[in-house]
Write an enzyme that holds these catalytic residues in place. Structure first.
Site, PDB file in Angstrom:
ATOM      1  CB  SER A  25      -0.861  -0.013   1.264  1.00  0.00           C
ATOM      2  OG  SER A  25      -1.440   1.250   1.490  1.00  0.00           O
TER       3      SER A  25
ATOM      4  CE  LYS B  43      -1.375  -4.471   3.295  1.00  0.00           C
ATOM      5  NZ  LYS B  43      -1.683  -5.811   2.787  1.00  0.00           N
TER       6      LYS B  43
ATOM      7  CE1 TYR C  96      -3.898  -2.665   5.427  1.00  0.00           C
ATOM      8  CE2 TYR C  96      -3.564  -0.290   5.337  1.00  0.00           C
ATOM      9  CZ  TYR C  96      -3.746  -1.494   4.700  1.00  0.00           C
ATOM     10  OH  TYR C  96      -3.779  -1.527   3.342  1.00  0.00           O
TER      11      TYR C  96
HETATM   12  C1  UD1 Z   1      -6.602   4.628   3.786  1.00  0.00           C
HETATM   13  C2  UD1 Z   1      -5.243   4.103   4.174  1.00  0.00           C
HETATM   14  C3  UD1 Z   1      -4.700   3.193   3.117  1.00  0.00           C
HETATM   15  C4  UD1 Z   1      -5.695   2.147   2.727  1.00  0.00           C
HETATM   16  C5  UD1 Z   1      -6.945   2.861   2.245  1.00  0.00           C
HETATM   17  C6  UD1 Z   1      -7.994   1.888   1.765  1.00  0.00           C
HETATM   18  C7  UD1 Z   1      -3.720   5.495   5.473  1.00  0.00           C
HETATM   19  C8  UD1 Z   1      -2.762   6.643   5.463  1.00  0.00           C
HETATM   20  N1  UD1 Z   1      -4.318   5.214   4.339  1.00  0.00           N
HETATM   21  O1  UD1 Z   1      -6.417   5.587   2.758  1.00  0.00           O
HETATM   22  O2  UD1 Z   1      -3.547   2.563   3.590  1.00  0.00           O
HETATM   23  O3  UD1 Z   1      -5.151   1.352   1.711  1.00  0.00           O
HETATM   24  O4  UD1 Z   1      -7.454   3.620   3.335  1.00  0.00           O
HETATM   25  O5  UD1 Z   1      -8.379   1.023   2.789  1.00  0.00           O
HETATM   26  O6  UD1 Z   1      -3.938   4.912   6.473  1.00  0.00           O
HETATM   27  N2  UD1 Z   1     -13.190  10.732   3.673  1.00  0.00           N
HETATM   28  C9  UD1 Z   1     -14.263  11.551   4.002  1.00  0.00           C
HETATM   29  N3  UD1 Z   1     -15.395  10.975   4.484  1.00  0.00           N
HETATM   30  C10 UD1 Z   1     -15.524   9.629   4.674  1.00  0.00           C
HETATM   31  C11 UD1 Z   1     -14.423   8.800   4.334  1.00  0.00           C
HETATM   32  C12 UD1 Z   1     -13.260   9.387   3.859  1.00  0.00           C
HETATM   33  O7  UD1 Z   1     -14.192  12.775   3.848  1.00  0.00           O
HETATM   34  O8  UD1 Z   1     -16.588   9.176   5.129  1.00  0.00           O
HETATM   35  C13 UD1 Z   1     -11.967  11.353   3.130  1.00  0.00           C
HETATM   36  C14 UD1 Z   1     -10.761  11.125   4.016  1.00  0.00           C
HETATM   37  O9  UD1 Z   1     -10.666  12.146   4.972  1.00  0.00           O
HETATM   38  C15 UD1 Z   1      -9.632  11.169   2.985  1.00  0.00           C
HETATM   39  C16 UD1 Z   1     -10.274  10.642   1.704  1.00  0.00           C
HETATM   40  O10 UD1 Z   1     -11.675  10.727   1.902  1.00  0.00           O
HETATM   41  O11 UD1 Z   1      -9.247  12.494   2.783  1.00  0.00           O
HETATM   42  C17 UD1 Z   1      -9.909   9.200   1.410  1.00  0.00           C
HETATM   43  O12 UD1 Z   1     -10.141   8.432   2.579  1.00  0.00           O
HETATM   44  P1  UD1 Z   1     -10.135   6.834   2.565  1.00  0.00           P
HETATM   45  O13 UD1 Z   1     -11.008   6.339   1.481  1.00  0.00           O
HETATM   46  O14 UD1 Z   1     -10.416   6.363   3.964  1.00  0.00           O
HETATM   47  O15 UD1 Z   1      -8.638   6.459   2.143  1.00  0.00           O
HETATM   48  P2  UD1 Z   1      -7.223   6.926   2.768  1.00  0.00           P
HETATM   49  O16 UD1 Z   1      -7.399   7.420   4.150  1.00  0.00           O
HETATM   50  O17 UD1 Z   1      -6.575   7.815   1.774  1.00  0.00           O
END
Ligand code: UD1
Length: 339
Positions: free
Chosen positions: A124, A153, A149
């Site tokens: 990842s 990796k 997690y």
């Molecule tokens: C995270 C993990 C990554 C993992 C991926 C998929 C880290 C740094 N990253 O990525 O290792 O592979 O998840 O499981 O730990 N968001 C919202 N509202 C929501 C959900 C998300 O605004 O309800 C925003 C988050 O703040 C972020 C973006 O969407 O800015 C992406 O979030 P997410 O899909 O959870 O992925 P990552 O955090 O980038």
């Protein structure tokens, strides 16, 4: 090639099985079904017309894994099976280390014992940690993730690298995914998170289908193009094809251990993704901007050059493709896979 896919009933695993079969490989799946359903394999068979032998085994069960490798013949393994929820890993670090590392030890032992020394590992972009300059390049070597997690990796990448040093006949690909989203265009397989989705696109999809009231956008005051975080979203079928390309590359050349980013090289903001999903659904979706989520980085994306040059692979699907395909899957399967 005869390929064993661990975690092949899961989200990225199931799409990779379809891509492998489409490329002419023979595939068997081993899965514990802690976070997936056998229905996914039936759906893969429906999509491809192939039969996919399925082994219901927890990789940490050394005896059962030994029997599997003793009875069947494999040329390579693609290793997806792992726990993957970032927040849960912070609350239950020992469970994550024990599961994700323990299953990898027994898998590598069984492989070595049966002369299978080709493995593609599901890593990842989280291995780059908070300090890496954007875009992330594979030669950044101070790997240090922010969650247990992600740290599993980092550690499995290290274990595999040490294994290759001890026995240089191994062929090992470490694939660092950015943010995989989307679903197979058939709408028959897709992401099926248990409980409340942690990740953005599954959450938006559940709002669209009426399972959640509204999307909370975590932070609107980041130093980004529109104040929301930016990520490198990549269609899961592009990720899947990256595995086929990596398998081909590591078996064609000299033995090696090497990391490749699987990303598009472009940042898309949370709001841009929401609007793309709204286009796919055909109407606006309820949302509000709330506090930042602890641990989120403002913006990161891949430098995808190495995979383009060495694997001949690059992404081909757009943000709109990701949303249209996710919506086809979610609207056709509002509650995910049936039991
Ligand atoms: C995270 C993990 C990554 C993992 C991926 C998929 C880290 C740094 N990253 O990525 O290792 O592979 O998840 O499981 O730990 N968001 C919202 N509202 C929501 C959900 C998300 O605004 O309800 C925003 C988050 O703040 C972020 C973006 O969407 O800015 C992406 O979030 P997410 O899909 O959870 O992925 P990552 O955090 O980038």
């Amino acid at each position: 090639m005869r390929v064993l896919v661990t975690g092949g009933a899961g989200y990225i695993g199931s799409h990779t099985v379809v891509s492998l079969l489409a490329s002419g490989h023979e595939v068997e799946v081993v899965d514990s079904f802690v976070n997936s359903k056998p229905t996914a394999i039936a759906r893969i068979e429906e999509i491809t017309g192939a039969t996919v032998p399925l082994h219901h085994v927890d990789l940490r069960d050394r005896a059962a894994l030994g029997r599997l490798f003793g009875e069947r013949t494999f040329d390579a393994v693609i290793h997806f099976a792992a726990l993957k929820a970032v927040g849960e890993s912070v609350a239950q670090p020992l469970r994550y280390y024990e599961n994700n590392l323990g299953s990898t030890y027994t898998l590598l032992d069984a492989m070595a014992e049966h002369g299978v020394r080709t493995i593609v590992f599901s890593s990842s972009a989280t291995v780059y940690g908070a300090e890496a300059p954007v875009p992330y390049t594979e030669d950044f070597d101070r790997l240090d993730s922010s969650s247990p997690y992600g740290q599993t990796k980092v550690m499995v990448e290290r274990i595999l690298t040490d294994v290759a040093v001890a026995d240089p006949t191994w062929r090992i690909a470490l694939l660092r995914y950015f943010n995989p989203v989307g679903a197979h265009p058939s709408g028959l397989i897709g992401e099926d998170p248990q409980g409340i989705p942690n990740n953005l696109v599954p959450f938006i999809a559940q709002v669209a289908v009426g399972r959640r009231e509204k999307l909370s956008i975590f932070g609107g005051d980041y130093p980004t193009k529109d104040g929301t975080c930016e990520r490198d979203f990549i269609h899961v079928d592009d990720v899947a094809e990256g595995h086929v390309a990596a398998l081909q590359a590591i078996t064609a050349g000299d033995p090696l251990v090497r990391a490749w980013n699987l990303g598009s090289g472009e940042g898309t903001s949370v709001l841009e993704m929401l609007h793309a999903f709204e286009r796919a659904v055909g109407h606006e979706l309820p949302h509000e901007i709330v506090e930042r989520r602890s641990g989120d980085l403002p913006a990161f994306w891949a430098d995808p050059t190495r995979a383009a040059e060495e694997l001949g692979w690059r992404t081909s699907r757009t943000i709109d493709d990701m949303c249209v395909d996710t919506w086809r899957w979610q609207s056709g399967n509002p509650e995910g896979f049936p039991d």
